[in-house]
Design an enzyme around this catalytic site. Sequence first.
Site: not given
Length: 430
Positions: A21-22, A26, A135
């Site tokens: 993600g940003g 992961v 988020d």
Amino acid sequence: MPRPGQIVGERFRVLRALGQGGMGAVYEAEQLGLGRRVALKVMHPHIARAPGFSERFQREAQVLARLRHPGSVEVYDYGLDTGFLFLAMELVSGETVDSLLMREGALPVPRAVGLAVQVLEVLEAAHALGIIHRDLKPANLFLEPHPGGERVKVLDFGLAALGGELNVRLTQEGMAVGTPGFMSPEQMRGLPLDGRSDLYSLGCVLYELLTGVPPFPVMASAEMAAAHLYKPVPSFREARPDLSLPERLEAVVMRTLEKLPEARPADATALRQELLAVLADPVVAAPKKRGEGKKTERGAGLVRHEVPVPRPVAGGAPVAVLVSKNQEGAGNTLVMSLGACGFRARVPSAEEPLGEFSALLVIADGPGSLAQARALAARPDSPPVLLCGPADDWDLVTGALEGGLFDFVPLPLDPIDLTRKVSRAQKLKR
């Protein structure tokens, strides 16, 4: 970023990438000595290098470790290793709410509201510790099988919560922390946040759970930000004229989507109580017959908002892949990946007009790639343009999203992400 087989923090062996993600990526990893499988979240280097962030990361990780709730992911460990800031967390199994929406569309009212209530229970515990998620979105809500029925696990607290003054500074520098389709107006502006920002994001999620579509249709990031800042959210009837949804429930959802934080419910507890009161209404609790509604939901008659199903447009024009001479191998790989996802794709010849393609993917190759992609996007005959490049090249990512391009596709490719973004571009072309 770490690679499979690499040891991080002298105690976690990276097994495979799970997503990114940003803020970070992961991985599934094994905790050495214990043999325990964990989710290892590693911060992108450009975030980790922010002045003072390493110290704040450690302080906030200690707070996150105290967030013990059945609906949150347990934090096991954190640390710094050769420039990598990492967080080791509980590894969960099941599916995301995003996947559920793609498969089923709008959910029955009791189920949709029940899921939101579970999320609010987690937010109550988090906000009590001063942790703001920042988020919340369907992709960060995980449905885990449970003897008492499905249980929601709220993911990505580990890095999204590490905000405060850092979140403000990163936003001011052009590094928006969050997902544009679910960010509150104050988060878009880079202002200090409290729990009501999370309520706005959850309102966006609940809107989509109930209608099958997001509050605003998929669009470029800058346009999406403007919509959340200034445009009124369409009513349920405007979004889904084929569905009959309770007005009392709509009023609650619309209050969470107010532009000003003070116009929203005071906190997660207040919103949870309002939703439980709605669920207690016998009229609202009656299950809805799905049959015809689901057919209409997936059919071509719904034109106000697209249904976020990441599927190629049947019989649509092919996807073009533009590469430089020294990127021919990468171009062939991308064409094959698109084919495996169900798209017709090819590298066009110089003579073919761009208007004959449903989307255009440009593979980044040096500093001129972004300028080339922007120039193509500015042409009146151009289909939606997507730029493919390394996810950790933040200048490339932000340049793509701020430069008039439809979207950015990170490398290495994630088939679900690729399918979702290209299919949305195709629908925009139509």
